[in-house]
Design an enzyme around this catalytic site. Sequence first.
Site, PDB file in Angstrom:
ATOM      1  N   GLY A  11       0.830  -1.208   0.000  1.00 14.01           N
ATOM      2  CA  GLY A  11       0.000   0.000   0.000  1.00 14.01           C
ATOM      3  C   GLY A  11       0.859   1.249   0.000  1.00 14.01           C
ATOM      4  N   ARG A  21      13.655   9.852  -2.694  1.00 12.96           N
ATOM      5  CA  ARG A  21      14.598  10.968  -2.907  1.00 12.96           C
ATOM      6  C   ARG A  21      15.834  10.810  -2.032  1.00 12.96           C
ATOM      7  NH1 ARG A  21      15.006  15.651   0.191  1.00 12.96           N
ATOM      8  NH2 ARG A  21      15.596  17.605  -0.867  1.00 12.96           N
ATOM      9  N   VAL A  23      17.081   8.017  -0.696  1.00 16.35           N
ATOM     10  CA  VAL A  23      17.912   6.883  -1.146  1.00 16.35           C
ATOM     11  C   VAL A  23      18.731   7.300  -2.367  1.00 16.35           C
ATOM     12  CG1 VAL A  23      17.825   4.568  -2.183  1.00 16.35           C
ATOM     13  CG2 VAL A  23      16.390   5.094  -0.196  1.00 16.35           C
ATOM     14  N   ARG A  25      19.594  10.342  -3.428  1.00 12.67           N
ATOM     15  CA  ARG A  25      20.603  11.374  -3.149  1.00 12.67           C
ATOM     16  C   ARG A  25      21.768  10.802  -2.330  1.00 12.67           C
ATOM     17  NH1 ARG A  25      17.462  16.758  -3.372  1.00 12.67           N
ATOM     18  NH2 ARG A  25      17.035  16.695  -5.602  1.00 12.67           N
ATOM     19  N   ARG A  72       0.880  -4.877  -5.829  1.00 16.32           N
ATOM     20  CA  ARG A  72       0.945  -6.154  -5.116  1.00 16.32           C
ATOM     21  C   ARG A  72       1.208  -7.195  -6.188  1.00 16.32           C
ATOM     22  NH1 ARG A  72      -2.720  -3.360  -1.313  1.00 16.32           N
ATOM     23  NH2 ARG A  72      -1.470  -3.388   0.570  1.00 16.32           N
ATOM     24  N   GLY A 102       5.443  -2.304   3.609  1.00 14.54           N
ATOM     25  CA  GLY A 102       4.951  -2.824   4.882  1.00 14.54           C
ATOM     26  C   GLY A 102       5.441  -4.237   5.147  1.00 14.54           C
ATOM     27  N   ASP A 103       4.801  -4.902   6.100  1.00 17.36           N
ATOM     28  CA  ASP A 103       5.290  -6.227   6.516  1.00 17.36           C
ATOM     29  C   ASP A 103       5.257  -7.260   5.388  1.00 17.36           C
ATOM     30  OD1 ASP A 103       2.543  -6.145   6.585  1.00 17.36           O
ATOM     31  OD2 ASP A 103       2.347  -7.425   8.342  1.00 17.36           O
ATOM     32  N   THR A 126       4.142   2.707   5.579  1.00 13.27           N
ATOM     33  CA  THR A 126       2.733   2.291   5.625  1.00 13.27           C
ATOM     34  C   THR A 126       2.006   3.197   6.604  1.00 13.27           C
ATOM     35  OG1 THR A 126       1.227   0.557   6.403  1.00 13.27           O
ATOM     36  CG2 THR A 126       3.448   0.457   7.252  1.00 13.27           C
ATOM     37  N   ASP A 128      -0.385   2.443   8.485  1.00 12.24           N
ATOM     38  CA  ASP A 128      -0.959   1.701   9.621  1.00 12.24           C
ATOM     39  C   ASP A 128      -0.088   1.688  10.874  1.00 12.24           C
ATOM     40  OD1 ASP A 128      -3.156   1.103   8.144  1.00 12.24           O
ATOM     41  OD2 ASP A 128      -2.372  -0.800   7.411  1.00 12.24           O
ATOM     42  N   ASP A 130       1.950  -0.508  11.759  1.00 15.29           N
ATOM     43  CA  ASP A 130       1.831  -1.845  12.354  1.00 15.29           C
ATOM     44  C   ASP A 130       3.093  -2.683  12.171  1.00 15.29           C
ATOM     45  OD1 ASP A 130       1.593  -2.022   9.631  1.00 15.29           O
ATOM     46  OD2 ASP A 130      -0.081  -3.428   9.631  1.00 15.29           O
ATOM     47  N   MET A 170      -8.826   4.010   8.945  1.00 14.50           N
ATOM     48  CA  MET A 170      -8.104   2.814   8.512  1.00 14.50           C
ATOM     49  C   MET A 170      -7.407   2.137   9.685  1.00 14.50           C
ATOM     50  SD  MET A 170      -6.625   3.424   4.711  1.00 14.50           S
ATOM     51  CE  MET A 170      -7.749   3.268   3.322  1.00 14.50           C
ATOM     52  N   ARG A 172      -6.856  -2.199   9.881  1.00 17.29           N
ATOM     53  CA  ARG A 172      -7.560  -3.484   9.966  1.00 17.29           C
ATOM     54  C   ARG A 172      -7.080  -4.308  11.171  1.00 17.29           C
ATOM     55  NH1 ARG A 172      -7.410  -5.036   4.305  1.00 17.29           N
ATOM     56  NH2 ARG A 172      -8.554  -3.121   4.090  1.00 17.29           N
ATOM     57  N   GLU A 188     -15.744  10.830  21.661  1.00 22.12           N
ATOM     58  CA  GLU A 188     -16.356  10.340  22.905  1.00 22.12           C
ATOM     59  C   GLU A 188     -15.964   8.890  23.158  1.00 22.12           C
ATOM     60  OE1 GLU A 188     -18.004  12.757  21.170  1.00 22.12           O
ATOM     61  OE2 GLU A 188     -17.478  13.895  22.982  1.00 22.12           O
ATOM     62  N   GLU A 223     -11.285   0.104  11.307  1.00 21.51           N
ATOM     63  CA  GLU A 223     -11.862  -0.874  10.361  1.00 21.51           C
ATOM     64  C   GLU A 223     -12.041  -2.248  10.998  1.00 21.51           C
ATOM     65  OE1 GLU A 223     -10.013  -0.772   6.015  1.00 21.51           O
ATOM     66  OE2 GLU A 223      -8.556  -0.388   7.589  1.00 21.51           O
ATOM     67  N   HIS A 254      -9.895   6.073   1.582  1.00 17.44           N
ATOM     68  CA  HIS A 254      -8.586   6.287   0.968  1.00 17.44           C
ATOM     69  C   HIS A 254      -8.039   7.701   1.067  1.00 17.44           C
ATOM     70  CE1 HIS A 254      -9.370   2.286  -0.545  1.00 17.44           C
ATOM     71  NE2 HIS A 254      -8.068   2.196  -0.736  1.00 17.44           N
TER      72      HIS A 254
HETATM   73  P1  ATP Z   1       0.667  -2.584   3.502  1.00 13.48           P
HETATM   74  O1  ATP Z   1       0.978  -2.837   4.966  1.00 13.48           O
HETATM   75  O2  ATP Z   1       0.542  -1.142   3.214  1.00 13.48           O
HETATM   76  O3  ATP Z   1      -0.472  -3.404   2.986  1.00 13.48           O
HETATM   77  P2  ATP Z   1       2.565  -4.532   2.562  1.00 13.48           P
HETATM   78  O4  ATP Z   1       3.979  -4.381   2.189  1.00 13.48           O
HETATM   79  O5  ATP Z   1       2.262  -5.305   3.801  1.00 13.48           O
HETATM   80  O6  ATP Z   1       1.955  -3.070   2.646  1.00 13.48           O
HETATM   81  P3  ATP Z   1       1.478  -6.678   0.920  1.00 13.48           P
HETATM   82  O7  ATP Z   1       0.481  -6.595  -0.163  1.00 13.48           O
HETATM   83  O8  ATP Z   1       1.158  -7.521   2.097  1.00 13.48           O
HETATM   84  O9  ATP Z   1       1.756  -5.162   1.335  1.00 13.48           O
HETATM   85  O10 ATP Z   1       2.876  -7.212   0.316  1.00 13.48           O
HETATM   86  C1  ATP Z   1       3.454  -6.589  -0.820  1.00 13.48           C
HETATM   87  C2  ATP Z   1       4.018  -7.624  -1.736  1.00 13.48           C
HETATM   88  O11 ATP Z   1       5.068  -8.348  -1.076  1.00 13.48           O
HETATM   89  C3  ATP Z   1       3.050  -8.707  -2.194  1.00 13.48           C
HETATM   90  O12 ATP Z   1       2.228  -8.281  -3.252  1.00 13.48           O
HETATM   91  C4  ATP Z   1       4.025  -9.786  -2.649  1.00 13.48           C
HETATM   92  O13 ATP Z   1       4.513  -9.527  -3.943  1.00 13.48           O
HETATM   93  C5  ATP Z   1       5.175  -9.652  -1.647  1.00 13.48           C
HETATM   94  N1  ATP Z   1       5.015 -10.689  -0.610  1.00 13.48           N
HETATM   95  C6  ATP Z   1       4.265 -10.657   0.498  1.00 13.48           C
HETATM   96  N2  ATP Z   1       4.346 -11.810   1.191  1.00 13.48           N
HETATM   97  C7  ATP Z   1       5.184 -12.617   0.488  1.00 13.48           C
HETATM   98  C8  ATP Z   1       5.677 -13.960   0.653  1.00 13.48           C
HETATM   99  N3  ATP Z   1       5.321 -14.711   1.703  1.00 13.48           N
HETATM  100  N4  ATP Z   1       6.528 -14.444  -0.282  1.00 13.48           N
HETATM  101  C9  ATP Z   1       6.892 -13.700  -1.329  1.00 13.48           C
HETATM  102  N5  ATP Z   1       6.450 -12.449  -1.548  1.00 13.48           N
HETATM  103  C10 ATP Z   1       5.610 -11.904  -0.667  1.00 13.48           C
END
Ligand code: ATP
Length: 324
Positions: A11, A21, A23, A25, A72, A102-103, A126, A128, A130, A170, A172, A188, A223, A254
């Site tokens: 995301g 930028r 990275v 520079r 993704r 993100g993760d 991200t 979130d 998280d 947002m 989840r 509240e 959410e 969004h």
């Molecule tokens: P956000 O927290 O904003 O959703 P994110 O980095 O967690 O961001 P994801 O959609 O979970 O977003 O992961 C991004 C991409 O990382 C995935 O579309 C996929 O290509 C790759 N990815 C995630 N998990 C795996 C995995 N177990 N093995 C290989 N690639 C992965």
Amino acid sequence: MKKIGVMTSGGDAPGMNAAIRSVVRTCAYYRVQCVGIYRGYQGLIEGDFVPMTARGVNNIIQKGGTILKSARSDEFRTKEGREKAYDNCKKHNIDGLVVIGGDGSFTGGVVFNEEFNIPIIGIPGTIDNDIFGTTHTIGYDTALNTAMEAIDKIRDTASSHNRLFFVEVMGRDAGFIALNVGVGAGAEEILIPEENLGLERMLESLKKSKYSGKSSSIVVVSEGDKSGKNVYELAEYVEKNLPEYEVRVSVLGHIQRGGSPSCFDRVLASRMGVKAVELLLDGKYSLMVGLKDDKIVTTDLINAIKGAGDINMELIRVSDIMTT
Ligand code: ATP
């Protein structure tokens, strides 16, 4: 290390451009080549690359979204997909990667590194917040301010009509946005995924507000609220049980992802970008850069993907006291 690739993945979040930028520079500063990879891992698989220069990232620090686009990639979840990605790294002489995401993006990076030994550094981007190993992710602060400003506007209309608004923000799996925005916007009640505060408790609190003379109220709902009800169901439940309230729902959605990054996010992204490149140049891999006690720190990428830190219980207490 002669050439570093940079990508944004998962995301999008405000401040990703500031990180790109930084990275680029920093690479220029150390006279290392930098290549931008479009659309995250999908672009790595397709060889969708662009050379990046210090002047090429002029005028992007203030822009939301990501100039490298994000995506993704289901193909990257397959061994064949990752093989194609590796072939492209070899073909284009990419020696290391900086992944801003993100993760999920970090999980992909860990798998890719384990299979092909490509050095990877993660930058948490991200809204979130998280991610374990940093108190702030890039984009979180901007999203908080966007959501808070939106709720301020909703309060104007809520108080003009004596209404009760349920506002969904947002988050989840993590209630960081809801909790902070709820306190910042004077809600509240705040309903978050980590805590089941109970529907009865919410009714009691709303009743109390009404009798204490409040003419309007805001309930901020994450959410992924633990009650298992979505924001519309929650509103219906309250309307049924407290008919004296005229209830409305607003889902911010969004808009929380967009907009010009806050100063905090721009500075954070700039600091993290510098550190990410310096780590690669020092031969340190599979780490995520983070912020702790206003210092840039590192965490093993594998630990960063284990989830967020705990919710701030003190903030829950402050919120309770503020709604007295
Ligand atoms: P956000 O927290 O904003 O959703 P994110 O980095 O967690 O961001 P994801 O959609 O979970 O977003 O992961 C991004 C991409 O990382 C995935 O579309 C996929 O290509 C790759 N990815 C995630 N998990 C795996 C995995 N177990 N093995 C290989 N690639 C992965």
